[in-house]
Design a protein around this motif. Structure first.
Motif, PDB file in Angstrom:
ATOM      1  N   THR A 170       0.829  -1.205   0.000  1.00 25.91           N
ATOM      2  CA  THR A 170       0.000   0.000   0.000  1.00 25.91           C
ATOM      3  C   THR A 170       0.865   1.257   0.000  1.00 25.91           C
ATOM      4  O   THR A 170       0.578   2.226  -0.716  1.00 25.91           O
ATOM      5  CB  THR A 170      -0.933   0.002   1.225  1.00 25.91           C
ATOM      6  OG1 THR A 170      -1.761  -1.169   1.182  1.00 25.91           O
ATOM      7  CG2 THR A 170      -1.818   1.233   1.228  1.00 25.91           C
ATOM      8  N   LEU A 171       1.934   1.236   0.795  1.00 23.41           N
ATOM      9  CA  LEU A 171       2.824   2.397   0.857  1.00 23.41           C
ATOM     10  C   LEU A 171       3.532   2.646  -0.468  1.00 23.41           C
ATOM     11  O   LEU A 171       3.891   3.788  -0.785  1.00 23.41           O
ATOM     12  CB  LEU A 171       3.858   2.210   1.971  1.00 23.41           C
ATOM     13  CG  LEU A 171       3.310   2.214   3.406  1.00 23.41           C
ATOM     14  CD1 LEU A 171       4.425   1.924   4.406  1.00 23.41           C
ATOM     15  CD2 LEU A 171       2.650   3.555   3.727  1.00 23.41           C
ATOM     16  N   THR A 172       3.750   1.586  -1.237  1.00 21.28           N
ATOM     17  CA  THR A 172       4.417   1.732  -2.536  1.00 21.28           C
ATOM     18  C   THR A 172       3.411   1.765  -3.689  1.00 21.28           C
ATOM     19  O   THR A 172       3.800   1.621  -4.850  1.00 21.28           O
ATOM     20  CB  THR A 172       5.411   0.576  -2.750  1.00 21.28           C
ATOM     21  OG1 THR A 172       4.727  -0.680  -2.606  1.00 21.28           O
ATOM     22  CG2 THR A 172       6.548   0.644  -1.744  1.00 21.28           C
ATOM     23  N   PHE A 173       2.127   1.926  -3.343  1.00 24.94           N
ATOM     24  CA  PHE A 173       1.050   2.066  -4.329  1.00 24.94           C
ATOM     25  C   PHE A 173       0.902   0.834  -5.224  1.00 24.94           C
ATOM     26  O   PHE A 173       0.448   0.926  -6.358  1.00 24.94           O
ATOM     27  CB  PHE A 173       1.267   3.317  -5.197  1.00 24.94           C
ATOM     28  CG  PHE A 173       1.392   4.580  -4.394  1.00 24.94           C
ATOM     29  CD1 PHE A 173       0.269   5.177  -3.847  1.00 24.94           C
ATOM     30  CD2 PHE A 173       2.637   5.151  -4.165  1.00 24.94           C
ATOM     31  CE1 PHE A 173       0.380   6.336  -3.094  1.00 24.94           C
ATOM     32  CE2 PHE A 173       2.761   6.307  -3.410  1.00 24.94           C
ATOM     33  CZ  PHE A 173       1.627   6.904  -2.870  1.00 24.94           C
ATOM     34  N   ARG A 174       1.262  -0.334  -4.694  1.00 26.68           N
ATOM     35  CA  ARG A 174       1.083  -1.577  -5.443  1.00 26.68           C
ATOM     36  C   ARG A 174      -0.248  -2.241  -5.106  1.00 26.68           C
ATOM     37  O   ARG A 174      -0.765  -3.024  -5.891  1.00 26.68           O
ATOM     38  CB  ARG A 174       2.238  -2.539  -5.142  1.00 26.68           C
ATOM     39  CG  ARG A 174       3.599  -2.025  -5.578  1.00 26.68           C
ATOM     40  CD  ARG A 174       4.713  -2.939  -5.122  1.00 26.68           C
ATOM     41  NE  ARG A 174       4.604  -4.274  -5.681  1.00 26.68           N
ATOM     42  CZ  ARG A 174       5.415  -5.282  -5.359  1.00 26.68           C
ATOM     43  NH1 ARG A 174       6.378  -5.085  -4.469  1.00 26.68           N
ATOM     44  NH2 ARG A 174       5.265  -6.463  -5.910  1.00 26.68           N
ATOM     45  N   ASP A 175      -0.761  -1.956  -3.919  1.00 24.65           N
ATOM     46  CA  ASP A 175      -2.017  -2.561  -3.479  1.00 24.65           C
ATOM     47  C   ASP A 175      -3.035  -1.474  -3.156  1.00 24.65           C
ATOM     48  O   ASP A 175      -2.682  -0.307  -2.942  1.00 24.65           O
ATOM     49  CB  ASP A 175      -1.787  -3.440  -2.242  1.00 24.65           C
ATOM     50  CG  ASP A 175      -0.859  -4.608  -2.530  1.00 24.65           C
ATOM     51  OD1 ASP A 175      -0.932  -5.151  -3.646  1.00 24.65           O
ATOM     52  OD2 ASP A 175      -0.060  -4.963  -1.646  1.00 24.65           O
ATOM     53  N   ALA A 176      -4.293  -1.876  -3.091  1.00 24.18           N
ATOM     54  CA  ALA A 176      -5.370  -0.929  -2.808  1.00 24.18           C
ATOM     55  C   ALA A 176      -5.229  -0.348  -1.407  1.00 24.18           C
ATOM     56  O   ALA A 176      -4.737  -1.009  -0.484  1.00 24.18           O
ATOM     57  CB  ALA A 176      -6.720  -1.627  -2.953  1.00 24.18           C
ATOM     58  N   LEU A 177      -5.677   0.879  -1.241  1.00 24.73           N
ATOM     59  CA  LEU A 177      -5.598   1.539   0.060  1.00 24.73           C
ATOM     60  C   LEU A 177      -6.422   0.811   1.118  1.00 24.73           C
ATOM     61  O   LEU A 177      -6.124   0.879   2.314  1.00 24.73           O
ATOM     62  CB  LEU A 177      -6.078   2.987  -0.062  1.00 24.73           C
ATOM     63  CG  LEU A 177      -5.163   3.942  -0.837  1.00 24.73           C
ATOM     64  CD1 LEU A 177      -5.827   5.308  -0.977  1.00 24.73           C
ATOM     65  CD2 LEU A 177      -3.815   4.086  -0.138  1.00 24.73           C
ATOM     66  N   LEU A 178      -7.449   0.104   0.685  1.00 25.54           N
ATOM     67  CA  LEU A 178      -8.299  -0.616   1.635  1.00 25.54           C
ATOM     68  C   LEU A 178      -7.671  -1.913   2.131  1.00 25.54           C
ATOM     69  O   LEU A 178      -8.095  -2.454   3.153  1.00 25.54           O
ATOM     70  CB  LEU A 178      -9.655  -0.935   0.987  1.00 25.54           C
ATOM     71  CG  LEU A 178     -10.713   0.166   0.991  1.00 25.54           C
ATOM     72  CD1 LEU A 178     -11.964  -0.321   0.269  1.00 25.54           C
ATOM     73  CD2 LEU A 178     -11.061   0.579   2.417  1.00 25.54           C
ATOM     74  N   SER A 179      -6.679  -2.419   1.421  1.00 29.16           N
ATOM     75  CA  SER A 179      -6.131  -3.737   1.747  1.00 29.16           C
ATOM     76  C   SER A 179      -5.665  -3.873   3.197  1.00 29.16           C
ATOM     77  O   SER A 179      -6.004  -4.855   3.866  1.00 29.16           O
ATOM     78  CB  SER A 179      -4.981  -4.080   0.792  1.00 29.16           C
ATOM     79  OG  SER A 179      -5.466  -4.322  -0.499  1.00 29.16           O
ATOM     80  N   PRO A 180      -4.880  -2.922   3.741  1.00 27.49           N
ATOM     81  CA  PRO A 180      -4.449  -3.083   5.136  1.00 27.49           C
ATOM     82  C   PRO A 180      -5.612  -3.114   6.118  1.00 27.49           C
ATOM     83  O   PRO A 180      -5.559  -3.842   7.119  1.00 27.49           O
ATOM     84  CB  PRO A 180      -3.556  -1.854   5.375  1.00 27.49           C
ATOM     85  CG  PRO A 180      -3.156  -1.388   4.030  1.00 27.49           C
ATOM     86  CD  PRO A 180      -4.296  -1.714   3.130  1.00 27.49           C
ATOM     87  N   PHE A 181      -6.662  -2.359   5.843  1.00 25.51           N
ATOM     88  CA  PHE A 181      -7.805  -2.318   6.753  1.00 25.51           C
ATOM     89  C   PHE A 181      -8.605  -3.623   6.679  1.00 25.51           C
ATOM     90  O   PHE A 181      -9.001  -4.178   7.710  1.00 25.51           O
ATOM     91  CB  PHE A 181      -8.698  -1.121   6.414  1.00 25.51           C
ATOM     92  CG  PHE A 181      -8.001   0.202   6.545  1.00 25.51           C
ATOM     93  CD1 PHE A 181      -7.828   0.793   7.789  1.00 25.51           C
ATOM     94  CD2 PHE A 181      -7.492   0.849   5.427  1.00 25.51           C
ATOM     95  CE1 PHE A 181      -7.175   2.009   7.915  1.00 25.51           C
ATOM     96  CE2 PHE A 181      -6.833   2.064   5.542  1.00 25.51           C
ATOM     97  CZ  PHE A 181      -6.669   2.645   6.793  1.00 25.51           C
ATOM     98  N   VAL A 182      -8.818  -4.103   5.465  1.00 28.66           N
ATOM     99  CA  VAL A 182      -9.525  -5.375   5.298  1.00 28.66           C
ATOM    100  C   VAL A 182      -8.766  -6.494   5.997  1.00 28.66           C
ATOM    101  O   VAL A 182      -9.339  -7.291   6.753  1.00 28.66           O
ATOM    102  CB  VAL A 182      -9.702  -5.702   3.800  1.00 28.66           C
ATOM    103  CG1 VAL A 182     -10.222  -7.125   3.610  1.00 28.66           C
ATOM    104  CG2 VAL A 182     -10.645  -4.705   3.145  1.00 28.66           C
ATOM    105  N   TYR A 183      -7.463  -6.536   5.768  1.00 28.94           N
ATOM    106  CA  TYR A 183      -6.673  -7.623   6.336  1.00 28.94           C
ATOM    107  C   TYR A 183      -6.509  -7.472   7.847  1.00 28.94           C
ATOM    108  O   TYR A 183      -6.446  -8.471   8.575  1.00 28.94           O
ATOM    109  CB  TYR A 183      -5.306  -7.697   5.656  1.00 28.94           C
ATOM    110  CG  TYR A 183      -4.631  -9.022   5.893  1.00 28.94           C
ATOM    111  CD1 TYR A 183      -5.089 -10.171   5.260  1.00 28.94           C
ATOM    112  CD2 TYR A 183      -3.570  -9.136   6.777  1.00 28.94           C
ATOM    113  CE1 TYR A 183      -4.497 -11.398   5.493  1.00 28.94           C
ATOM    114  CE2 TYR A 183      -2.970 -10.358   7.016  1.00 28.94           C
ATOM    115  CZ  TYR A 183      -3.442 -11.480   6.370  1.00 28.94           C
ATOM    116  OH  TYR A 183      -2.858 -12.695   6.615  1.00 28.94           O
TER     117      TYR A 183
END
Length: 264
Positions: A170-183
């Motif tokens: 997420t920090l490197t803009f490779r994954d969606a911004l929601l990913s850390p919250f979902v996980y």
């Protein structure tokens, strides 16, 4: 007698195993690999978990009680997470816990359903008793029982590793911004429902505490980590310090065993 639904459930696990193995091998050999194998792996997971969820929860009901019961069900949580991974950009580590689960399910299905159709049973333990399983089936059963706990420890540590990978992505803009919250919400449920997850978190927490409090480290490290751990504890609704206390030694032993299971 196995039903069609049971065979579909097993087919999902075999599909996940085969496709994830193909995907992992390509990644390990630094070769390009189509995302088809990643999607196919999680398609297998979705099929298998959907069947289990339907059997345990029945037909979905449009009421709060059913939804609450579903969200507290571990199989539903893994189903929803599999759907999230299926719709997201590939995260290789995300396949590993599902592949480990599927390995044990596939082996058990092979032993209980496939082997009896092709291998003759062993002699009865005593006259008039039922035939014993084929020696190969017995060995498979013993292997599964001997390695199950270690495999679950490996899953717990891998799921923590995935959290780090998701944050980095997420920090490197490779994954969606929601990913850390979902996980993070998924891991929160794992904390409550899995002793292996609690032991893994306690082990990692104790290791980090030992590092930031070791001689020569600036006090600010300990202060920052203590504040961070406090935020995580409030989010989880529990105490990391308490978890790291009496269970720290056992968790450390589990980490070593888990690493071994991950290599098998």
């Amino acid at each position: 007698m196995a039903t069609t639904q049971h065979y579909l459930w097993a087919a999902g696990h075999f599909l996940l195993l085969i496709c994830s193995l193909r995907y992992f091998l390509a990644k390990l050999l630094f070769r390009a690999v189509s995302s088809f194998w990643y999607k196919a792996s999680f398609t297998g997971a979705l099929v298998s978990y959907a069947i289990v969820c339907q059997k345990s929860l029945g037909v979905p009901q449009p009421n709060a009680a059913w939804i609450k019961r579903a969200l507290l069900d571990e199989n539903v949580q893994y189903f929803l997470l599999a759907f999230w991974w299926w719709t997201s950009r590939p995260v290789t580590f995300a396949l590993l816990p599902y592949a480990i689960f599927s390995l044990f399910h596939a082996l058990t299905f092979t032993r209980t359903t496939l082997m009896p159709q092709f291998l003759p049973p062993g002699p009865p333990a005593q006259q008039g008793a039922a035939p014993t399983p084929h020696p190969l089936a017995k060995k498979l059963q013993l292997w599964v029982k001997a390695n199950y706990d270690n495999a679950m420890k490996a899953v717990a540590f891998t799921e923590l590793l995935i959290m780090g990978r998701v944050i980095f992505g997420t920090l490197t803009f490779r994954d969606a911004l929601l990913s850390p919250f979902v996980y993070a919400f998924f891991l929160r449920q794992r904390w409550y429902q899995s002793k292996f997850t609690r032991e893994a978190i306690a082990f990692v927490h104790a290791k980090i505490l030992g590092f930031v409090n070791s001689p020569g480290k600036p006090p600010v490290l300990s202060q920052v980590y203590t504040q961070f751990a406090g935020i995580i504890a409030r989010f989880g609704g529990s105490s990391l310090t308490a978890a790291a206390g009496p269970n720290a030694a056992g968790a450390g032993a589990g980490a070593g065993a888990g690493a071994g299971a991950r290599r098998q």
